[in-house]
Write a protein that holds these residues in place. Structure first.
Motif, PDB file in Angstrom:
ATOM      1  N   GLY A  56       0.633  -1.297   0.090  1.00 22.29           N
ATOM      2  CA  GLY A  56       0.044   0.009  -0.033  1.00 22.29           C
ATOM      3  C   GLY A  56       0.777   1.406   0.062  1.00 22.29           C
ATOM      4  O   GLY A  56       0.660   2.245  -0.800  1.00 22.29           O
ATOM      5  N   THR A  57       1.842   1.315   0.920  1.00 25.50           N
ATOM      6  CA  THR A  57       2.854   2.407   0.834  1.00 25.50           C
ATOM      7  C   THR A  57       3.531   2.646  -0.331  1.00 25.50           C
ATOM      8  O   THR A  57       3.526   3.789  -0.839  1.00 25.50           O
ATOM      9  CB  THR A  57       3.765   2.265   2.104  1.00 25.50           C
ATOM     10  N   VAL A  58       4.008   1.400  -1.066  1.00 27.94           N
ATOM     11  CA  VAL A  58       4.706   1.456  -2.251  1.00 27.94           C
ATOM     12  C   VAL A  58       3.606   2.139  -3.272  1.00 27.94           C
ATOM     13  O   VAL A  58       4.160   3.218  -4.141  1.00 27.94           O
ATOM     14  CB  VAL A  58       5.229   0.361  -2.508  1.00 27.94           C
ATOM     15  N   ALA A  59       2.515   1.714  -3.501  1.00 27.19           N
ATOM     16  CA  ALA A  59       1.707   2.166  -4.570  1.00 27.19           C
ATOM     17  C   ALA A  59       1.327   3.639  -4.248  1.00 27.19           C
ATOM     18  O   ALA A  59       1.304   4.352  -5.217  1.00 27.19           O
ATOM     19  CB  ALA A  59       0.299   1.198  -4.444  1.00 27.19           C
ATOM     20  N   LEU A  60       1.141   3.858  -3.138  1.00 30.17           N
ATOM     21  CA  LEU A  60       0.852   5.584  -2.768  1.00 30.17           C
ATOM     22  C   LEU A  60       1.819   6.443  -3.289  1.00 30.17           C
ATOM     23  O   LEU A  60       1.807   7.440  -3.840  1.00 30.17           O
ATOM     24  CB  LEU A  60       0.335   5.584  -1.215  1.00 30.17           C
ATOM     25  N   ILE A  61       3.094   5.740  -2.925  1.00 20.90           N
ATOM     26  CA  ILE A  61       4.150   6.749  -3.079  1.00 20.90           C
ATOM     27  C   ILE A  61       4.480   6.815  -4.573  1.00 20.90           C
ATOM     28  O   ILE A  61       4.651   8.036  -5.088  1.00 20.90           O
ATOM     29  CB  ILE A  61       5.591   6.446  -2.437  1.00 20.90           C
ATOM     30  N   LEU A  62       4.319   5.762  -5.478  1.00 21.82           N
ATOM     31  CA  LEU A  62       4.375   5.747  -6.738  1.00 21.82           C
ATOM     32  C   LEU A  62       3.456   6.354  -7.451  1.00 21.82           C
ATOM     33  O   LEU A  62       3.568   7.152  -8.313  1.00 21.82           O
ATOM     34  CB  LEU A  62       4.226   4.380  -7.492  1.00 21.82           C
ATOM     35  N   GLY A  63       2.205   6.541  -6.817  1.00 14.70           N
ATOM     36  CA  GLY A  63       1.172   7.302  -7.375  1.00 14.70           C
ATOM     37  C   GLY A  63       1.326   8.748  -7.509  1.00 14.70           C
ATOM     38  O   GLY A  63       0.998   9.502  -8.218  1.00 14.70           O
ATOM     39  N   CYS A  64       1.802   9.267  -6.225  1.00  9.38           N
ATOM     40  CA  CYS A  64       2.143  10.613  -5.973  1.00  9.38           C
ATOM     41  C   CYS A  64       3.135  10.935  -6.930  1.00  9.38           C
ATOM     42  O   CYS A  64       3.042  12.016  -7.678  1.00  9.38           O
ATOM     43  CB  CYS A  64       2.710  10.910  -4.595  1.00  9.38           C
ATOM     44  N   GLN A  65       4.279  10.123  -7.289  1.00 10.39           N
ATOM     45  CA  GLN A  65       5.395  10.396  -7.841  1.00 10.39           C
ATOM     46  C   GLN A  65       4.973  10.414  -9.530  1.00 10.39           C
ATOM     47  O   GLN A  65       5.404  11.345 -10.464  1.00 10.39           O
ATOM     48  CB  GLN A  65       6.522   9.603  -8.097  1.00 10.39           C
ATOM     49  N   ILE A  66       4.317   9.513 -10.030  1.00 14.25           N
ATOM     50  CA  ILE A  66       3.960   9.191 -11.327  1.00 14.25           C
ATOM     51  C   ILE A  66       2.681   9.972 -11.922  1.00 14.25           C
ATOM     52  O   ILE A  66       2.739  10.565 -12.777  1.00 14.25           O
ATOM     53  CB  ILE A  66       3.852   7.732 -11.707  1.00 14.25           C
ATOM     54  N   VAL A  67       1.521  10.419 -11.083  1.00 16.57           N
ATOM     55  CA  VAL A  67       0.287  11.036 -11.507  1.00 16.57           C
ATOM     56  C   VAL A  67       0.301  12.366 -10.661  1.00 16.57           C
ATOM     57  O   VAL A  67       0.142  13.412 -11.766  1.00 16.57           O
ATOM     58  CB  VAL A  67      -0.607  10.009 -10.881  1.00 16.57           C
ATOM     59  N   LEU A  68       0.277  12.367  -9.287  1.00 19.11           N
ATOM     60  CA  LEU A  68      -0.102  13.709  -8.869  1.00 19.11           C
ATOM     61  C   LEU A  68       0.989  14.810  -9.153  1.00 19.11           C
ATOM     62  O   LEU A  68       0.725  15.936  -9.474  1.00 19.11           O
ATOM     63  CB  LEU A  68      -0.272  13.576  -7.156  1.00 19.11           C
TER      64      LEU A  68
END
Length: 296
Positions: free
Chosen positions: A38-50
């Motif tokens: 969950g933490t990894v997916a959240l961090i990657l989501g911020c990095q790649i999308v947000l």
């Protein structure tokens, strides 16, 4: 920009940095990510999308020159840098998570960075039919990342004591080489540096501060532990400017000094903003510990 810096100094700097990362990596660092999906997916989501979305909106608001707009998007699309591990260590973050995320981010960026940069080039500089950054050329750049990492990991696996001794010298060398490249680039553009700071200084500062804030608070909001949030803060807030500079300046890729300007400014600024963020987070952690120790 002097072709020597673009074709020799930047790849060398990038190679040294990634060799240092490889010396500190083991296979267990990658499997460790499986325990924090969950933490990894959240961090990657911020990095790649947000971050790219936020950067795009900011560029539309500030309306810089097209080359500088592309430079901002290239910066936003760049993965986290190895400097994140150092700052995470200094401010009691989960360094193992940083190391693993940096490696995973670098691999993910092989796909996302060309897509985002190509879209930015088409939107800001052309009609979208002729793009300057092709996937095969980006693969050449990432070969400079993956080969030194593989070499470093091999050395770590076969001679762990030697690898541990070399970690710190290689980190110091990588920082010195990177600073040398940035200083050389600034000196060559000294006549224009004032205009560049005026043009992108505010955007770069806002982007950097928002990156650090998102990196820390988004994981904390969903209950992620403080060490993991600090790791996320530094991973998202400290981009790999060596990579973005190499792509912007390399004659084989974009070969455009103006596109490199946001990364050059960011590469200097982030050392100070990350230190401030680390101090603020440390003070907050100290206050929370004091409150927790007080009797009800």
């Amino acid at each position: 920009m002097d072709s020597t810096i673009a074709t020799i100094a930047l790849p060398v700097a990038l190679g040294i940095i990634m060799l240092g990362l490889g010396l500190s990596l083991t296979v267990a660092d990658f499997t460790r990510l499986l325990r924090l999906p969950g933490t990894v997916a959240l961090i990657l989501g911020c990095q790649i999308v947000l971050l790219p979305l936020f950067c795009f909106g900011m560029v539309l608001l500030f309306e810089p020159a097209p080359e500088l707009a592309v430079g901002m998007m290239l910066l936003a699309a760049s993965p986290g840098g190895t400097t994140a591990s150092l700052y995470s260590y200094l401010f009691r973050g989960n360094v193992a998570l940083n190391i693993s995320l940096t490696a995973l981010n670098s691999l993910t960026a092989m796909i996302t960075l060309p897509i985002i940069t190509n879209l930015a080039i088409g939107y800001f500089m052309g009609d979208g039919t002729t793009l300057g950054l092709q996937f095969d050329k980006v693969l050449q750049v990432f070969a400079v990342i993956l080969v030194p990492v593989a070499v470093g990991m091999t050395v770590r696996a076969r001679a762990e004591a030697f690898a541990r001794r070399m970690e710190q010298p290689v980190k110091i060398a990588s920082v010195l080489v990177l600073l040398g490249v940035i200083i050389a680039a600034i000196l060559q553009e000294l006549d224009n540096i004032g205009d560049y700071i005026v043009a992108v200084g505010a955007m770069v500062l806002i982007f950097n501060v928002v990156s650090l804030a998102l990196g820390y608070w988004v994981p904390r909001i969903i209950g992620t532990g403080r060490p993991e949030a600090i790791a996320s803060c530094m991973e998202i807030g400290l981009h790999n400017t060596t990579l973005s500079l190499a792509i912007a300046l390399s004659p084989a890729l974009l070969g455009n000094t103006q596109i490199a300007v946001p990364s050059a400014v960011y590469g200097v600024l982030m050392f100070f903003t990350a230190a401030v963020a680390g101090v603020l987070v440390s003070r907050r952690a100290a206050r929370d510990e004091v409150r927790a120790a007080q009797p009800d």
